[in-house]
Write a protein that holds these residues in place. Structure first.
Motif, PDB file in Angstrom:
ATOM      1  N   VAL A  31       0.858  -1.187   0.000  1.00  0.00           N
ATOM      2  CA  VAL A  31       0.000   0.000   0.000  1.00  0.00           C
ATOM      3  C   VAL A  31       0.891   1.232   0.000  1.00  0.00           C
ATOM      4  O   VAL A  31       1.910   1.271   0.693  1.00  0.00           O
ATOM      5  N   ARG A  32       0.502   2.225  -0.798  1.00  0.00           N
ATOM      6  CA  ARG A  32       1.237   3.488  -0.840  1.00  0.00           C
ATOM      7  C   ARG A  32       0.394   4.555  -0.147  1.00  0.00           C
ATOM      8  O   ARG A  32      -0.830   4.582  -0.303  1.00  0.00           O
ATOM      9  N   VAL A  33       1.047   5.435   0.600  1.00  0.00           N
ATOM     10  CA  VAL A  33       0.329   6.517   1.280  1.00  0.00           C
ATOM     11  C   VAL A  33       1.315   7.668   1.468  1.00  0.00           C
ATOM     12  O   VAL A  33       2.524   7.442   1.520  1.00  0.00           O
ATOM     13  N   ARG A  34       0.808   8.889   1.580  1.00  0.00           N
ATOM     14  CA  ARG A  34       1.684  10.016   1.898  1.00  0.00           C
ATOM     15  C   ARG A  34       1.548  10.342   3.374  1.00  0.00           C
ATOM     16  O   ARG A  34       0.477  10.159   3.956  1.00  0.00           O
ATOM     17  N   GLY A  35       2.624  10.812   3.969  1.00  0.00           N
ATOM     18  CA  GLY A  35       2.516  11.152   5.380  1.00  0.00           C
ATOM     19  C   GLY A  35       3.777  11.788   5.913  1.00  0.00           C
ATOM     20  O   GLY A  35       4.826  11.756   5.262  1.00  0.00           O
ATOM     21  N   ASP A  36       3.665  12.385   7.101  1.00  0.00           N
ATOM     22  CA  ASP A  36       4.801  13.051   7.717  1.00  0.00           C
ATOM     23  C   ASP A  36       5.568  12.076   8.615  1.00  0.00           C
ATOM     24  O   ASP A  36       5.239  10.897   8.696  1.00  0.00           O
ATOM     25  N   TRP A  37       6.569  12.605   9.307  1.00  0.00           N
ATOM     26  CA  TRP A  37       7.413  11.750  10.145  1.00  0.00           C
ATOM     27  C   TRP A  37       6.596  11.097  11.259  1.00  0.00           C
ATOM     28  O   TRP A  37       6.820   9.937  11.622  1.00  0.00           O
ATOM     29  N   ALA A  38       5.611  11.834  11.774  1.00  0.00           N
ATOM     30  CA  ALA A  38       4.774  11.262  12.840  1.00  0.00           C
ATOM     31  C   ALA A  38       4.037  10.026  12.320  1.00  0.00           C
ATOM     32  O   ALA A  38       3.865   9.040  13.046  1.00  0.00           O
ATOM     33  N   LEU A  39       3.621  10.068  11.059  1.00  0.00           N
ATOM     34  CA  LEU A  39       2.929   8.892  10.500  1.00  0.00           C
ATOM     35  C   LEU A  39       3.914   7.729  10.321  1.00  0.00           C
ATOM     36  O   LEU A  39       3.554   6.566  10.524  1.00  0.00           O
ATOM     37  N   VAL A  40       5.152   8.043   9.944  1.00  0.00           N
ATOM     38  CA  VAL A  40       6.177   6.991   9.832  1.00  0.00           C
ATOM     39  C   VAL A  40       6.292   6.255  11.169  1.00  0.00           C
ATOM     40  O   VAL A  40       6.297   5.015  11.228  1.00  0.00           O
ATOM     41  N   LEU A  41       6.333   7.019  12.255  1.00  0.00           N
ATOM     42  CA  LEU A  41       6.447   6.403  13.587  1.00  0.00           C
ATOM     43  C   LEU A  41       5.194   5.586  13.898  1.00  0.00           C
ATOM     44  O   LEU A  41       5.268   4.459  14.396  1.00  0.00           O
ATOM     45  N   ARG A  42       4.055   6.174  13.599  1.00  0.00           N
ATOM     46  CA  ARG A  42       2.773   5.545  13.934  1.00  0.00           C
ATOM     47  C   ARG A  42       2.586   4.220  13.191  1.00  0.00           C
ATOM     48  O   ARG A  42       2.159   3.225  13.768  1.00  0.00           O
ATOM     49  N   LEU A  43       2.924   4.222  11.905  1.00  0.00           N
ATOM     50  CA  LEU A  43       2.760   3.001  11.105  1.00  0.00           C
ATOM     51  C   LEU A  43       3.713   1.914  11.601  1.00  0.00           C
ATOM     52  O   LEU A  43       3.339   0.747  11.717  1.00  0.00           O
ATOM     53  N   ASN A  44       4.943   2.299  11.892  1.00  0.00           N
ATOM     54  CA  ASN A  44       5.895   1.304  12.414  1.00  0.00           C
ATOM     55  C   ASN A  44       5.412   0.731  13.739  1.00  0.00           C
ATOM     56  O   ASN A  44       5.503  -0.465  13.979  1.00  0.00           O
ATOM     57  N   LEU A  45       4.916   1.601  14.584  1.00  0.00           N
ATOM     58  CA  LEU A  45       4.526   1.182  15.932  1.00  0.00           C
ATOM     59  C   LEU A  45       3.254   0.333  15.924  1.00  0.00           C
ATOM     60  O   LEU A  45       3.132  -0.620  16.687  1.00  0.00           O
ATOM     61  N   TRP A  46       2.311   0.663  15.043  1.00  0.00           N
ATOM     62  CA  TRP A  46       0.988   0.044  15.131  1.00  0.00           C
ATOM     63  C   TRP A  46       0.666  -1.008  14.081  1.00  0.00           C
ATOM     64  O   TRP A  46      -0.168  -1.879  14.315  1.00  0.00           O
ATOM     65  N   SER A  47       1.268  -0.901  12.889  1.00  0.00           N
ATOM     66  CA  SER A  47       0.788  -1.802  11.828  1.00  0.00           C
ATOM     67  C   SER A  47       1.068  -3.261  12.182  1.00  0.00           C
ATOM     68  O   SER A  47       2.186  -3.624  12.563  1.00  0.00           O
ATOM     69  N   ARG A  48       0.063  -4.082  12.041  1.00  0.00           N
ATOM     70  CA  ARG A  48       0.200  -5.520  12.291  1.00  0.00           C
ATOM     71  C   ARG A  48       0.298  -6.306  10.984  1.00  0.00           C
ATOM     72  O   ARG A  48       0.517  -7.504  11.012  1.00  0.00           O
ATOM     73  N   LEU A  49       0.115  -5.627   9.857  1.00  0.00           N
ATOM     74  CA  LEU A  49       0.046  -6.335   8.584  1.00  0.00           C
ATOM     75  C   LEU A  49       1.195  -5.993   7.636  1.00  0.00           C
ATOM     76  O   LEU A  49       1.526  -6.795   6.763  1.00  0.00           O
ATOM     77  N   ALA A  50       1.795  -4.797   7.810  1.00  0.00           N
ATOM     78  CA  ALA A  50       2.878  -4.395   6.903  1.00  0.00           C
ATOM     79  C   ALA A  50       4.154  -5.135   7.267  1.00  0.00           C
ATOM     80  O   ALA A  50       4.385  -5.476   8.425  1.00  0.00           O
ATOM     81  N   GLN A  51       4.995  -5.374   6.246  1.00  0.00           N
ATOM     82  CA  GLN A  51       6.292  -6.005   6.497  1.00  0.00           C
ATOM     83  C   GLN A  51       7.355  -4.970   6.850  1.00  0.00           C
ATOM     84  O   GLN A  51       8.251  -5.237   7.634  1.00  0.00           O
ATOM     85  N   HIS A  52       7.269  -3.800   6.230  1.00  0.00           N
ATOM     86  CA  HIS A  52       8.203  -2.698   6.485  1.00  0.00           C
ATOM     87  C   HIS A  52       7.467  -1.389   6.217  1.00  0.00           C
ATOM     88  O   HIS A  52       6.428  -1.379   5.535  1.00  0.00           O
ATOM     89  N   VAL A  53       8.021  -0.294   6.703  1.00  0.00           N
ATOM     90  CA  VAL A  53       7.557   1.036   6.284  1.00  0.00           C
ATOM     91  C   VAL A  53       8.726   1.675   5.542  1.00  0.00           C
ATOM     92  O   VAL A  53       9.782   1.935   6.136  1.00  0.00           O
ATOM     93  N   LEU A  54       8.548   1.889   4.242  1.00  0.00           N
ATOM     94  CA  LEU A  54       9.623   2.406   3.396  1.00  0.00           C
ATOM     95  C   LEU A  54       9.316   3.836   2.975  1.00  0.00           C
ATOM     96  O   LEU A  54       8.154   4.157   2.665  1.00  0.00           O
ATOM     97  N   ILE A  55      10.347   4.685   2.956  1.00  0.00           N
ATOM     98  CA  ILE A  55      10.186   6.037   2.401  1.00  0.00           C
ATOM     99  C   ILE A  55      10.738   6.011   0.982  1.00  0.00           C
ATOM    100  O   ILE A  55      11.882   5.581   0.762  1.00  0.00           O
ATOM    101  N   GLU A  56       9.910   6.471   0.052  1.00  0.00           N
ATOM    102  CA  GLU A  56      10.365   6.515  -1.346  1.00  0.00           C
ATOM    103  C   GLU A  56      11.229   7.748  -1.534  1.00  0.00           C
ATOM    104  O   GLU A  56      10.786   8.869  -1.295  1.00  0.00           O
ATOM    105  N   LEU A  57      12.484   7.524  -1.961  1.00  0.00           N
ATOM    106  CA  LEU A  57      13.415   8.648  -2.116  1.00  0.00           C
ATOM    107  C   LEU A  57      13.558   9.089  -3.568  1.00  0.00           C
ATOM    108  O   LEU A  57      13.874  10.244  -3.839  1.00  0.00           O
ATOM    109  N   ALA A  58      13.391   8.177  -4.493  1.00  0.00           N
ATOM    110  CA  ALA A  58      13.545   8.528  -5.911  1.00  0.00           C
ATOM    111  C   ALA A  58      12.884   7.458  -6.759  1.00  0.00           C
ATOM    112  O   ALA A  58      12.867   6.281  -6.376  1.00  0.00           O
ATOM    113  N   ARG A  59      12.332   7.897  -7.873  1.00  0.00           N
ATOM    114  CA  ARG A  59      11.725   6.942  -8.811  1.00  0.00           C
ATOM    115  C   ARG A  59      11.917   7.486 -10.216  1.00  0.00           C
ATOM    116  O   ARG A  59      11.684   8.673 -10.447  1.00  0.00           O
ATOM    117  N   ALA A  60      12.353   6.647 -11.144  1.00  0.00           N
ATOM    118  CA  ALA A  60      12.581   7.113 -12.518  1.00  0.00           C
ATOM    119  C   ALA A  60      12.683   5.923 -13.461  1.00  0.00           C
ATOM    120  O   ALA A  60      13.013   4.813 -13.019  1.00  0.00           O
TER     121      ALA A  60
END
Ligand SMILES: C[S@@+](CC[C@H](N)C(=O)[O-])C[C@H]1O[C@@H](n2cnc3c(N)ncnc32)[C@H](O)[C@@H]1O
Length: 433
Positions: free
Chosen positions: A42-71
């Motif tokens: 799943v892709r979503v936009r969010g701030d640093w607080a959301l990065v923390l929240r998803l890592n702390l709470w998600s029971r289904l995601a394997q990782h929380v990745l920040i997209e740095l570049a795409r081309a």
């Protein structure tokens, strides 16, 4: 530094819809427009607080990745160019070690190892040019920072992994047993069964029972959900070593999580969760794991054969289990004696693990076990609903029960189904039927 990021949360195949609902609930309404369900995540936009929240709470995601570049890309040189323009020095210091991993789907590149090497070179060159001539070292075993590159046929994406160790590692498991289920898959089973709603994070008011509980993954996951506990409250994350890390924000997020767990004692008190296993050693493991996970008071764990144990409480209730399958996790108890050796059958193409299990210990498909299990259930579990995860396409036949739902879920490389059976008391049948 940007204040909002493009995030990607990979998950096991089959889990995408449940993860979408979970992320929607965690990200809140303001990010609903940015949510995209993709194959495998799943892709979503969010701030640093959301990065923390998803890592702390998600029971289904394997990782929380920040997209740095795409081309778009064609060669390893294009990957170098893409990576050298990423301001890595804003994300971590040369003191941190790092590793580059490449995954690919239909990439034209011949060597993914070489692709990883070019990205590593670009990162090192970028640091040398922008961080006083020093560059971070590579550590392939325990890196502080993991850079992930994903290649399709035409497009390359560079991610920074904010989780580090995969999120199924909740931080409480020390006792594994032979074949523990990943915690993320256990959560997916609970979501698919409807016992847990990943969007609202509520659990159903129905008793839950795993009669082959092993090291306790399903029941511990369920108990933490019932108590409103965060998934990752007991572990560390890679983001703690990244430059944007804000100790105060993190302490606040963890404090809120602890308060949320403490706020649900009444709701949790009404939920009954039971586990049993024929192997007393496994029950010990489950008990120790439950203690470390902080849920021992929520669980009733017992030894005993699934073919003999009576319901732990009155119907209706929900059974959620991954029954023994293959040699590594052979059926034990009263059905263990006098087994046959049926052939190798599964959903789709059998994986190497299923192959090994099927070839080496084919009797452990457990025809006798499943026949006796359904007889036992029909006698004693009238009104219960059972959800069984298995790679065995013949399971309904072995149980002599008709599945009323089939949810495809992948256990690593193994294609499985979560099958629903509605247990009804055995009715008298004419002789010879
Ligand atoms: C696939 S494992 C379950 C793993 C478990 N979900 C976990 O996360 O550890 C199957 C379990 O069934 C248990 N088992 C085998 N035969 C059994 C029986 N007749 N009654 C109860 N449990 C049995 C095994 O001891 C094993 O722990």
């Amino acid at each position: 530094m940007m204040s909002e990021f493009a995030l990607f949360l990979p998950c096991a195949a089959g889990v995408e819809d449940y993860l979408l609902a979970e992320v929607q609930g965690l990200a809140g309404a303001q990010q609903a427009h940015s949510l995209v369900r993709l194959r495998g995540g799943v892709r979503v936009r969010g701030d640093w607080a959301l990065v923390l929240r998803l890592n702390l709470w998600s029971r289904l995601a394997q990782h929380v990745l920040i997209e740095l570049a795409r081309a778009p890309y064609q060669t390893e040189g294009d990957l170098y160019d893409l990576a050298v323009h990423v301001p890595w020095e804003h994300w971590f210091s040369p003191r941190e070690t790092f590793r580059v991993d490449v995954t690919a789907h239909a990439s034209p590149l011949r060597s993914l190892q070489f692709a990883a090497l070019r990205v590593k070179d670009a990162l090192a060159d970028r640091f040398r040019a922008n961080a006083g001539g020093v560059r971070p070292s590579v550590d392939t075993h325990r890196p502080d920072v993991a850079v992930r590159v994903h290649l399709t046929a035409t497009e390359a994406t560079l991610y920074l992994d904010t989780s580090g160790a995969p999120l199924f590692k909740r931080g409480w498991r020390f006792d594994k047993g032979a074949a523990p289920l990943k915690e993320t898959l256990a959560a997916a089973m609970l979501a698919a069964s409807g016992w847990w709603n990943p969007a609202t994070r509520q659990v159903a008011a129905l008793p839950l029972y795993d009669p082959c509980c092993g090291s306790g993954t399903i029941v511990i996951e369920a108990a933490q959900l019932a108590m409103g506990m965060a998934a990752g409250g007991e572990r560390h994350f890679a983001f703690e070593r990244l430059r944007p890390h804000d100790g105060t924000l993190w302490a606040q997020a963890k404090g809120e999580a602890r308060a949320a767990a403490g706020a649900q004692p009444d709701a949790a008190a009404g939920v009954r969760i039971f586990g049993s296993d024929v192997a007393h050693r496994m029950v010990d493991f489950a008990e120790h794991n439950a203690q470390r996970a902080g849920v021992e008071r929520m669980l009733q764990l017992r030894g005993g054969d699934a073919l003999q144990r009576l319901p732990p409480c009155a119907a209706p209730g929900v059974i959620v289990m991954n029954p023994p399958y293959g040699e590594r996790i052979a059926v034990a108890g009263v059905a263990a004696a006098g087994r046959a050796r049926p052939g190798r059958e599964g959903f789709g193409r059998p994986s190497s693990e299923a192959d090994v299990a099927g070839a080496a210990g084919a009797d452990d498909r457990g025809d006798a076990f499943f026949r006796l299990l359904s007889t036992h259930w029909k006698l004693h579990y009238d009104g219960w609903t059972a959800w069984l995860l298995s790679p065995d396409a013949q399971l309904p036949g072995r149980l002599r029960l008709k599945a009323s739902r089939r949810v495809p879920l992948w256990n690593g490389p193994i294609e499985c189904r979560l099958l629903r059976f509605d247990i009804q008391a055995r009715r008298e049948r004419p002789i010879g039927d």
